[in-house]
Write an enzyme that holds these catalytic residues in place. Structure first.
Site, PDB file in Angstrom:
ATOM      1  N   GLY A 194      35.741  16.527  40.422  1.00 33.59           N
ATOM      2  CA  GLY A 194      35.492  15.544  39.370  1.00 33.59           C
ATOM      3  C   GLY A 194      35.876  14.150  39.825  1.00 33.59           C
ATOM      4  N   SER A 195      36.200  13.320  38.856  1.00 30.10           N
ATOM      5  CA  SER A 195      36.477  11.912  39.155  1.00 30.10           C
ATOM      6  C   SER A 195      37.858  11.742  39.792  1.00 30.10           C
ATOM      7  CB  SER A 195      36.409  11.121  37.854  1.00 30.10           C
ATOM      8  OG  SER A 195      37.365  11.648  36.961  1.00 30.10           O
ATOM      9  N   GLY A 197      41.397  13.850  39.403  1.00 32.31           N
ATOM     10  CA  GLY A 197      42.040  14.440  40.583  1.00 32.31           C
ATOM     11  C   GLY A 197      43.486  14.012  40.725  1.00 32.31           C
ATOM     12  N   GLU A 233      38.184  17.780  45.101  1.00 28.98           N
ATOM     13  CA  GLU A 233      36.849  17.294  45.512  1.00 28.98           C
ATOM     14  C   GLU A 233      36.469  16.203  44.528  1.00 28.98           C
ATOM     15  OE1 GLU A 233      35.059  18.214  48.063  1.00 28.98           O
ATOM     16  OE2 GLU A 233      35.938  20.108  48.713  1.00 28.98           O
ATOM     17  N   CYS A 248      27.994  13.463  43.960  1.00 27.01           N
ATOM     18  CA  CYS A 248      29.183  12.857  44.563  1.00 27.01           C
ATOM     19  C   CYS A 248      28.803  12.217  45.896  1.00 27.01           C
ATOM     20  CB  CYS A 248      30.264  13.913  44.751  1.00 27.01           C
ATOM     21  SG  CYS A 248      29.669  15.386  45.566  1.00 27.01           S
TER      22      CYS A 248
HETATM   23  P1  NAD Z   1      35.383  14.236  35.203  1.00 26.77           P
HETATM   24  O1  NAD Z   1      36.538  13.864  36.072  1.00 26.77           O
HETATM   25  O2  NAD Z   1      35.156  13.441  33.984  1.00 26.77           O
HETATM   26  O3  NAD Z   1      35.536  15.760  34.735  1.00 26.77           O
HETATM   27  C1  NAD Z   1      35.632  16.827  35.654  1.00 26.77           C
HETATM   28  C2  NAD Z   1      36.376  17.982  35.036  1.00 26.77           C
HETATM   29  O4  NAD Z   1      37.766  17.662  34.926  1.00 26.77           O
HETATM   30  C3  NAD Z   1      35.924  18.351  33.630  1.00 26.77           C
HETATM   31  O5  NAD Z   1      35.904  19.753  33.532  1.00 26.77           O
HETATM   32  C4  NAD Z   1      36.994  17.740  32.754  1.00 26.77           C
HETATM   33  O6  NAD Z   1      37.130  18.353  31.506  1.00 26.77           O
HETATM   34  C5  NAD Z   1      38.224  17.946  33.611  1.00 26.77           C
HETATM   35  N1  NAD Z   1      39.351  17.046  33.375  1.00 26.77           N
HETATM   36  C6  NAD Z   1      39.321  15.732  33.055  1.00 26.77           C
HETATM   37  N2  NAD Z   1      40.564  15.229  33.028  1.00 26.77           N
HETATM   38  C7  NAD Z   1      41.411  16.232  33.330  1.00 26.77           C
HETATM   39  C8  NAD Z   1      42.823  16.345  33.464  1.00 26.77           C
HETATM   40  N3  NAD Z   1      43.637  15.300  33.277  1.00 26.77           N
HETATM   41  N4  NAD Z   1      43.345  17.546  33.822  1.00 26.77           N
HETATM   42  C9  NAD Z   1      42.542  18.608  34.051  1.00 26.77           C
HETATM   43  N5  NAD Z   1      41.201  18.567  33.909  1.00 26.77           N
HETATM   44  C10 NAD Z   1      40.641  17.389  33.562  1.00 26.77           C
HETATM   45  O7  NAD Z   1      34.076  14.225  36.147  1.00 26.77           O
HETATM   46  P2  NAD Z   1      32.545  14.345  35.757  1.00 26.77           P
HETATM   47  O8  NAD Z   1      32.107  13.107  35.056  1.00 26.77           O
HETATM   48  O9  NAD Z   1      32.264  15.660  35.156  1.00 26.77           O
HETATM   49  O10 NAD Z   1      31.866  14.368  37.231  1.00 26.77           O
HETATM   50  C11 NAD Z   1      31.571  13.231  37.966  1.00 26.77           C
HETATM   51  C12 NAD Z   1      32.632  12.939  39.007  1.00 26.77           C
HETATM   52  O11 NAD Z   1      32.859  14.099  39.820  1.00 26.77           O
HETATM   53  C13 NAD Z   1      32.182  11.854  39.984  1.00 26.77           C
HETATM   54  O12 NAD Z   1      33.286  11.038  40.281  1.00 26.77           O
HETATM   55  C14 NAD Z   1      31.745  12.642  41.210  1.00 26.77           C
HETATM   56  O13 NAD Z   1      31.764  11.918  42.407  1.00 26.77           O
HETATM   57  C15 NAD Z   1      32.742  13.755  41.210  1.00 26.77           C
HETATM   58  N6  NAD Z   1      32.257  14.919  41.966  1.00 26.77           N
HETATM   59  C16 NAD Z   1      32.809  15.171  43.172  1.00 26.77           C
HETATM   60  C17 NAD Z   1      32.342  16.221  43.946  1.00 26.77           C
HETATM   61  C18 NAD Z   1      32.903  16.506  45.306  1.00 26.77           C
HETATM   62  O14 NAD Z   1      32.647  17.597  45.812  1.00 26.77           O
HETATM   63  N7  NAD Z   1      33.649  15.612  45.919  1.00 26.77           N
HETATM   64  C19 NAD Z   1      31.310  17.036  43.449  1.00 26.77           C
HETATM   65  C20 NAD Z   1      30.777  16.760  42.197  1.00 26.77           C
HETATM   66  C21 NAD Z   1      31.260  15.691  41.456  1.00 26.77           C
END
Ligand code: NAD
Length: 511
Positions: free
Chosen positions: A243-244, A248, A265, A299
């Protein structure tokens, strides 16, 4: 979307699914209401009551129990389960692909490609199940055998982002399962149906697989609080989170506070260098797919194009023509290459970034909403090109939308330094006919990213390589290569088969 109901039914889903699935059972939950809408036209796909942190703990407890049985099943047999799962995915490829399109707006080719990625990782994991090798090491002591072996680690927590709603879980699940670990999934709240569908397909196979405890897989649909429960649980020795960067950082700190392992990731800010000797036509094709494919929501999406100053005008002119004419619309329609953004907030973030870029001296081409020839109710945007100076602060951030910033350079060292000058370090590429430039880019003073490609774009990685990035991208590696080691624990065994007790380092300690 007339066949939504039958697609959901084929995947074992309803329009009111339970938000907690543990093995074959599902449970009613007491969290807040979630309406799952399609980014294609805003229509409602399902409604459900979300799960709570307590529900996450229930799933984790079941996974812990399942682990005690699964860890002693021989790894090749665990691989057999994953082989059968991969075959089942082949049967469901179109149906699951359709759900991916509806739930996150991917064009059909990319949605089915994502399911293919699941199938590929299953194949990889099956082979791996006979290759979880440890080392045999020369002991310094006579009559001693020194070896390393790899054992199952425990239940794995998987937190996923919306943009790869099936593949990222499969990358983790296929490896975890052959490594002997159950998986507890906390999917993106924007793609819960895909998560439940994946789980259901795996359950179809587990149902007839005697040695497999059902709780090898569970899904807990909830918001951030459920993710926090996963990150904080000491019963999950590894949390793999995609995720973002802010997410992370939160997960990394929570897992670190209990000295668990995290596999992060996170966001990228990917660049491509185009040198004077590049094959421009090839570069244009790669730039287009990398920059506007998946509507800029990978990503690994190409966000910064660093082009030799002598080529900029020609390259930008070619790109503008494509960006202007590329088919945008309903992602399930033939010929469409750009579907909707995930939601209105993503469109607003794109508008805001373009406004900011203008203020920072950027010259913006494209951007803005598209309302004609697209389904009502979705957020459809025109991809944008922004010519801007390499020092603009906007270049430091990832905006999850199709914006391509174009910067110029004069010598290769400068280009590499611009490429590396961002907090993220996921994917990078160079287009060049020069072996010197290509090798410099791939070498120790070259790209600082986890992925450094030559004459192909930044996105669309194969599953065979380790996937992930450095710096704020989190440092994790999943998918191919030796990423499986994340999901196992290593034991070093020293076996003395003599009647003496020599100590290492020649120490004497006679009593
Ligand atoms: P996001 O960070 O908003 O959410 C990702 C997940 O994390 C969701 O399931 C969310 O509910 C959970 N989450 C959010 N805050 C949390 C916390 N404090 N503790 C635990 N869980 C939490 O991301 P998104 O908008 O769904 O996805 C887009 C982002 O993901 C972009 O930044 C993209 O680059 C990244 N991404 C990275 C990869 C990689 O492999 N590097 C792959 C796909 C997406």
């Amino acid at each position: 979307m007339s066949d939504l109901a039958s697609t959901l039914a084929t995947l074992g889903l309803s329009a009111n699914p339970d938000a907690l699935a543990i093995g074959h059972e599902t449970f009613g939950t007491s969290g807040s209401e979630l309406t799952v809408t399609s980014p294609i036209d805003g229509s409602t796909l399902a409604t459900m009551k979300m799960a709570t942190p307590d529900d996450a703990n229930k799933a984790i407890a079941a996974a812990k129990e399942a682990f005690t049985a699964w860890r002693t099943v021989p790894a090749p047999r665990r691989g057999e389960l994953v082989r059968q799962f991969g075959n089942r995915l082949r049967e469901h490829k179109k149906t699951l692909g359709a759900l991916v399109s509806w739930e996150v707006g991917k064009i059909t080719a990319e949605a089915e490609g994502e399911v293919q990625e699941m199938i590929d990782i299953c194949d990889f994991a099956v082979g791996l199940s006979r290759q979880l090798y440890g080392l045999s090491i020369q002991s310094e002591r006579p009559g001693h055998r020194l070896t390393e072996q790899w054992h199952p680690l425990g239940p794995i927590g998987v937190i996923t982002a919306f943009n790869f709603p099936v593949a990222v879980w499969a990358w983790n699940a296929a490896l975890a399962l052959v490594c002997g670990d159950p998986v507890v999934l906390k999917p993106s709240e924007k793609a819960p149906l895909c998560a439940l569908a994946c789980h259901n397909i795996l359950m179809e196979v587990i149902r007839d697989f005697d040695e497999a405890p059902a709780a090898l897989s569970s899904v807990v649909i909830g918001m951030r609080d459920v993710g926090e429960a996963v990150a904080g649980s000491k019963d999950l020795p590894l949390v793999s989170a995609t995720g973002s960067v802010p997410m992370g950082k939160a997960v990394g700190q929570a897992v670190g506070a209990r000295l668990g392992r995290s596999l992060l990731e996170l966001g990228g800010n990917n660049a491509m260098i185009v040198t004077e000797s590049a094959d421009l036509d090839l570069a244009v094709r790669a730039i287009t797919f990398s920059a506007v494919g998946t509507t800029g929501q990978r990503c690994t999406t190409l966000r910064r194009l660093i082009v030799h100053e002598s080529l900029k005008d020609e390259l930008v002119a070619k790109l503008k023509k494509i960006f202007e004419t590329v088919a945008i619309g309903d992602p399930t329609r033939d010929g469409v290459l750009i579907g909707p953004l995930i939601d209105e907030a993503a469109g607003d973030a794109m508008d805001k970034a373009l406004e900011e870029a203008k203020k920072q001296g950027g010259e913006v081409f494209g951007g803005g909403r598209l309302t004609e020839g697209v389904p009502a109710g979705g957020t459809y945007v025109k991809p944008a090109i922004v010519e801007i100076d390499a020092s603009a602060p906007i270049l430091q951030q990832e905006t999850f939308a199709p914006i391509l910033y174009v910067l110029t350079y004069t010598d290769i060292d400068q280009a590499i330094s611009i490429q590396n000058d961002v907090p993220q370090g996921l994917s990078s590429a160079i287009f060049t006919g020069s072996v010197l430039d290509a090798e410099t880019f791939c070498g120790p003073a070259g790209s600082d990213c986890g992925i450094a490609n030559v004459n192909i774009g930044t996105s669309g990685a194969e599953i065979g390589g380790a996937f992930g990035g450095e710096k704020e991208t989190g440092g994790g590696r999943e998918s191919g290569s030796d990423a499986w080691k994340n999901y196992m624990r290593r034991a070093t065994n020293t076996v003395n088969y003599t009647t003496q007790l020599p100590l290492a380092q020649g120490i004497t300690f006679d009593v």
